[in-house]
Design a protein around this motif. Structure first.
Motif, PDB file in Angstrom:
ATOM      1  N   ILE A  26      14.557  -7.777  -6.695  1.00 14.53           N
ATOM      2  CA  ILE A  26      15.880  -7.308  -6.271  1.00 14.53           C
ATOM      3  C   ILE A  26      16.366  -6.101  -7.081  1.00 14.53           C
ATOM      4  O   ILE A  26      17.161  -5.302  -6.597  1.00 14.53           O
ATOM      5  N   GLY A  27      15.861  -5.940  -8.294  1.00 13.01           N
ATOM      6  CA  GLY A  27      16.254  -4.809  -9.125  1.00 13.01           C
ATOM      7  C   GLY A  27      15.873  -3.458  -8.545  1.00 13.01           C
ATOM      8  O   GLY A  27      16.418  -2.428  -8.947  1.00 13.01           O
ATOM      9  N   ALA A  28      14.951  -3.446  -7.577  1.00 11.74           N
ATOM     10  CA  ALA A  28      14.554  -2.197  -6.936  1.00 11.74           C
ATOM     11  C   ALA A  28      15.612  -1.687  -5.968  1.00 11.74           C
ATOM     12  O   ALA A  28      15.561  -0.530  -5.547  1.00 11.74           O
ATOM     13  N   LEU A  29      16.579  -2.539  -5.639  1.00  9.52           N
ATOM     14  CA  LEU A  29      17.629  -2.151  -4.693  1.00  9.52           C
ATOM     15  C   LEU A  29      18.801  -1.509  -5.414  1.00  9.52           C
ATOM     16  O   LEU A  29      19.144  -1.896  -6.527  1.00  9.52           O
TER      17      LEU A  29
ATOM     18  N   ALA B 214       9.180   0.171  -3.537  1.00 12.78           N
ATOM     19  CA  ALA B 214       9.493  -1.134  -4.140  1.00 12.78           C
ATOM     20  C   ALA B 214      10.740  -1.774  -3.536  1.00 12.78           C
ATOM     21  O   ALA B 214      10.872  -2.999  -3.536  1.00 12.78           O
ATOM     22  N   ALA B 215      11.635  -0.964  -3.003  1.00 14.60           N
ATOM     23  CA  ALA B 215      12.877  -1.488  -2.438  1.00 14.60           C
ATOM     24  C   ALA B 215      12.655  -2.244  -1.129  1.00 14.60           C
ATOM     25  O   ALA B 215      13.565  -2.915  -0.639  1.00 14.60           O
TER      26      ALA B 215
ATOM     27  N   LEU C 248       0.812  -1.215   0.000  1.00 13.24           N
ATOM     28  CA  LEU C 248       0.000   0.000   0.000  1.00 13.24           C
ATOM     29  C   LEU C 248       0.846   1.266   0.000  1.00 13.24           C
ATOM     30  O   LEU C 248       0.307   2.368  -0.087  1.00 13.24           O
ATOM     31  N   LEU C 249       2.154   1.116   0.101  1.00 11.46           N
ATOM     32  CA  LEU C 249       3.050   2.274   0.182  1.00 11.46           C
ATOM     33  C   LEU C 249       3.321   2.884  -1.183  1.00 11.46           C
ATOM     34  O   LEU C 249       3.345   2.182  -2.198  1.00 11.46           O
ATOM     35  N   THR C 250       3.575   4.175  -1.177  1.00 12.19           N
ATOM     36  CA  THR C 250       3.959   4.884  -2.389  1.00 12.19           C
ATOM     37  C   THR C 250       5.312   5.545  -2.156  1.00 12.19           C
ATOM     38  O   THR C 250       5.710   5.799  -1.013  1.00 12.19           O
TER      39      THR C 250
ATOM     40  N   LEU D 244      11.476  -7.963   2.716  1.00 14.06           N
ATOM     41  CA  LEU D 244      10.298  -8.577   3.318  1.00 14.06           C
ATOM     42  C   LEU D 244      10.125 -10.015   2.849  1.00 14.06           C
ATOM     43  O   LEU D 244       9.844 -10.909   3.653  1.00 14.06           O
ATOM     44  N   HIS D 245      10.316 -10.248   1.566  1.00 14.74           N
ATOM     45  CA  HIS D 245      10.222 -11.622   1.054  1.00 14.74           C
ATOM     46  C   HIS D 245      11.354 -12.490   1.600  1.00 14.74           C
ATOM     47  O   HIS D 245      11.156 -13.679   1.860  1.00 14.74           O
ATOM     48  N   LEU D 246      12.522 -11.917   1.775  1.00 13.13           N
ATOM     49  CA  LEU D 246      13.645 -12.641   2.367  1.00 13.13           C
ATOM     50  C   LEU D 246      13.271 -13.132   3.769  1.00 13.13           C
ATOM     51  O   LEU D 246      13.477 -14.300   4.111  1.00 13.13           O
ATOM     52  N   ASN D 247      12.694 -12.244   4.570  1.00  9.49           N
ATOM     53  CA  ASN D 247      12.299 -12.623   5.929  1.00  9.49           C
ATOM     54  C   ASN D 247      11.228 -13.704   5.919  1.00  9.49           C
ATOM     55  O   ASN D 247      11.270 -14.642   6.721  1.00  9.49           O
TER      56      ASN D 247
END
Length: 148
Positions: A124-127, A90-91, A74-76, A96-99
């Protein structure tokens, strides 16, 4: 800086200093103040992500990690910038998925762990290629190794 994020940061420091119970108590107070699952997604995501880290029971850790991911969707970027955060919304997904992958691995649900690992790898491309990005990439590699 956002005062709620500042308080969450103080609770994180409590947890890092070894006072996990104290951190959980403060997180619980803040969670109630922000309206729980009805609160600001940035506050919910940040608090839940941090609360997961101070859980002693992996099922509780999973619950909080799931809350963090639900709020993250829900974040922008505008909300992130408004709070003074340089990270894009997106980063947050890879971490979160890792956890979540690690929680499912600990619980023996390797299919779900692999599913979240794939989701983390897909985002991961968002990082950036910075310290945070490298930390998450290392974590993903460690989880991938454990799942082999």
């Amino acid at each position: 800086m956002d005062p709620t994020l500042t308080r969450i940061g103080e609770a994180v420091r409590l947890g890092h200093s070894g006072d996990r119970e104290g951190a959980r108590r403060v997180f619980t107070e803040i969670w109630a103040e922000i309206g729980g699952t009805r609160g600001d997604p940035l506050h919910r995501c940040t608090l839940a992500h941090s609360m997961a880290d101070v859980q002693d029971d992996v099922r509780q850790e999973l619950l909080w990690d799931e809350r963090a991911l639900a709020a993250a969707w829900l974040l922008t970027d505008a909300r992130m910038a408004e709070a003074g955060l340089a990270l894009s919304a997106a980063a947050l997904a890879p971490s979160l998925h890792l956890n979540l992958a690690e929680c499912h691995r600990k619980l023996g649900d390797l299919d779900r762990a692999r599913e979240h690992l794939r989701e983390a790898e897909a985002t991961i491309g968002a990082l950036g290629d910075d310290e945070y990005g490298q930390l998450i990439r290392q974590g993903l590699q460690q989880i991938a190794d454990r799942l082999r």
